[in-house]
Scaffold this active site. Sequence first.
Site, PDB file in Angstrom:
ATOM      1  N   HIS A 184       9.847   4.018   2.956  1.00 54.38           N
ATOM      2  CA  HIS A 184      10.220   3.213   2.188  1.00 54.38           C
ATOM      3  C   HIS A 184      11.253   2.050   2.405  1.00 54.38           C
ATOM      4  CE1 HIS A 184       8.093   5.948  -1.545  1.00 54.38           C
ATOM      5  NE2 HIS A 184       7.509   4.719  -0.841  1.00 54.38           N
ATOM      6  N   ARG A 286      -8.334  -5.848  -1.574  1.00 57.02           N
ATOM      7  CA  ARG A 286      -8.210  -4.633  -1.888  1.00 57.02           C
ATOM      8  C   ARG A 286      -8.333  -4.349  -3.189  1.00 57.02           C
ATOM      9  NH1 ARG A 286      -2.705  -4.466   0.035  1.00 57.02           N
ATOM     10  NH2 ARG A 286      -3.197  -3.757   2.649  1.00 57.02           N
ATOM     11  N   ARG A 322     -12.447  -6.322  -0.376  1.00 59.34           N
ATOM     12  CA  ARG A 322     -13.674  -5.299   0.717  1.00 59.34           C
ATOM     13  C   ARG A 322     -13.732  -4.758  -0.636  1.00 59.34           C
ATOM     14  NH1 ARG A 322      -8.784  -1.533   3.208  1.00 59.34           N
ATOM     15  NH2 ARG A 322      -8.786  -1.383   0.957  1.00 59.34           N
ATOM     16  N   GLU A 411     -13.310  -1.106  11.758  1.00 62.06           N
ATOM     17  CA  GLU A 411     -12.187   0.797  11.449  1.00 62.06           C
ATOM     18  C   GLU A 411     -12.895   1.576  12.951  1.00 62.06           C
ATOM     19  OE1 GLU A 411     -10.735   0.908   7.099  1.00 62.06           O
ATOM     20  OE2 GLU A 411     -12.397   0.066   7.367  1.00 62.06           O
ATOM     21  N   ASN A 434      -5.027  -0.305  10.966  1.00 59.20           N
ATOM     22  CA  ASN A 434      -4.506   1.601  10.349  1.00 59.20           C
ATOM     23  C   ASN A 434      -5.796   2.218  11.490  1.00 59.20           C
ATOM     24  OD1 ASN A 434      -2.570  -0.261   9.418  1.00 59.20           O
ATOM     25  ND2 ASN A 434      -2.778   0.297   7.255  1.00 59.20           N
ATOM     26  N   ASP A 435      -6.320   2.473  10.703  1.00 60.85           N
ATOM     27  CA  ASP A 435      -7.482   3.109  10.692  1.00 60.85           C
ATOM     28  C   ASP A 435      -8.909   3.216  11.524  1.00 60.85           C
ATOM     29  OD1 ASP A 435      -7.597   4.932   8.383  1.00 60.85           O
ATOM     30  OD2 ASP A 435      -8.712   3.696   7.620  1.00 60.85           O
ATOM     31  N   ARG A 445      -3.649   9.290  10.047  1.00 63.23           N
ATOM     32  CA  ARG A 445      -1.738   8.570  10.118  1.00 63.23           C
ATOM     33  C   ARG A 445      -0.878   8.671   9.042  1.00 63.23           C
ATOM     34  NH1 ARG A 445      -4.234   3.565   6.833  1.00 63.23           N
ATOM     35  NH2 ARG A 445      -5.507   3.649   5.414  1.00 63.23           N
ATOM     36  N   CYS A 482      -6.675  -7.132   9.822  1.00 57.24           N
ATOM     37  CA  CYS A 482      -6.094  -7.318   8.288  1.00 57.24           C
ATOM     38  C   CYS A 482      -5.544  -6.250   8.013  1.00 57.24           C
ATOM     39  CB  CYS A 482      -7.616  -6.837   7.436  1.00 57.24           C
ATOM     40  SG  CYS A 482      -8.528  -6.055   6.937  1.00 57.24           S
TER      41      CYS A 482
END
Length: 560
Positions: A184, A286, A322, A411, A434-435, A445, A482
Amino acid sequence: MMEIKGTGIGQGVAVGPVVRMAERLPEPVDRPSHLSPDREIERATASLSVVAAELASRGATAGGAAQDVLEAQAMMAEDPSVVDEITKRVEAGKTAERAVFEAFATYRDLLAGMGGYMGERAADLDDISQRVIAHLLKLPAPGVPNPGHPFVLVARDLAPADTATLDLGQVLGLITVDGGPTSHTAILAREKSIVAIVGAADASGLADGDTVIVDAERDLVIASPGTDEIADAKARIAERAARDTAPVTPGALADGTPVPLLANLGSADGAAEAIKLGAEGVGLFRTEFLFLDADRAPSVTDQQREYTRLLAAFAGRKVVARVLDAGADKPLSFLNDAPEENPALGLRGIRALRHSEVILREQLTALAAADAATDAELWVMAPMIATVEETRYFTELAKELGIRVAGVMVETPAAALIADRVLAACDFASIGTNDLTQYTMAADRLLGTVANLQSPWHPAVLKLMADVGRAGAELGKPVGICGEAAADPLLAVVLVGLGATSLSMSPSALADVRASLARYRPDDARAIARAALAAEGAAEAKHAAQAAASEIPTSRAAAS
């Protein structure tokens, strides 16, 4: 002079004297309470409530991602399972202070043992525990010092409540001994554009008053720098300040080749700030914010109202929405509440939407209506595509319901490996790094034990992205990025070299990425990308890209 390695957040540079964070409160003594269990429980619950309210209040003041983090902390402070643990210990004769310490330590150790993303949440529990104990003891909660002059803050780690409310007029930079790029501290430092190095283990030896250079671009802290190093750092700070105050220009390479820089947004609330920071549109809207924490799907009317709010803010600009990406770490009871042993490989994304097609139809209807009511250029994409048939299904349904531009997210390795056929069946693709990294490396992840494999710099991931970029170029179809990879200024250059036609990221990263792209021509970007692709691993790929970039004459790029 001593160099200390860590992980830089952004590309900033800071110079100043060290001020160390105050030491934590000592562990409460484990002694029998002289009060009744009921009285101790009353004391503990009262302090938990006060701390929860304070965290929520700080979150409301800070706004943005900080608000989400602090509201989550406030919920942790009054989590029933934690309260139960405290109650058990108090009933066994412990003081409220000791019971709070032990209860939070139990959960803290559980998360710390997981490592990685979950391990970095352990510091949040430590912070709550410290604040509650301080309130019980009627002591000030540990926090950021105020020496009365600008300084570089050095801490073991920084609590979200402190990071969110740092006085940026005093805190020149931040160095943490613990933590990583998904902590964080890192997330909030990136959002607030704080010059930061996290995970700098050797920084524990820095003392109050030591002069340091915090060089986030080079992942480096320089302790006791010489006059030349300080002069160079100050020149870079001045150059960065001049760049930040210069008029915002569209993203482009050194020869003028456009690379639109877009924002990742989770609602319309961040639109104004994203535009102020130079977002040329939205590359990832999102839509989950309308569905999460709900026991039923929102109505078409409710959805249309929220989508219209965002599209109106970006009138005349591209917005890539998305459709609902639920499942895995975002389960929804009304979409798919069946337990799965491995939900990351189960009914998620487009699979879950096909399973409950009425939800998908309503969302597409609401998006089309919002598009018709505004002047934005709406593109809509489906998550977790793995086959051409899924691509065709979504594209045809979207067009049937009034969506003009329909695409897919890449992804999965499957979609990347047949990108030519997938792109032939839709209008565009956007790579979710990320995916894609998670599935390529077979490394969850969210699982800390395999965190070392979760890097988009890995040549296997880069190769898949290159395949998608090549297919897009051959078919004349746009290929965006993205995922978080686009926010890495050097990796952004590599991604363009691999064929990306646009980049979308957290708005705070836009300035650094824009400046990085402007240093290189298309041939340079391709050369840097080739160097990264030829490496054996993620760290080697990044080093190879850095070496290739350093060999490109700055004067040549500037002359372009």
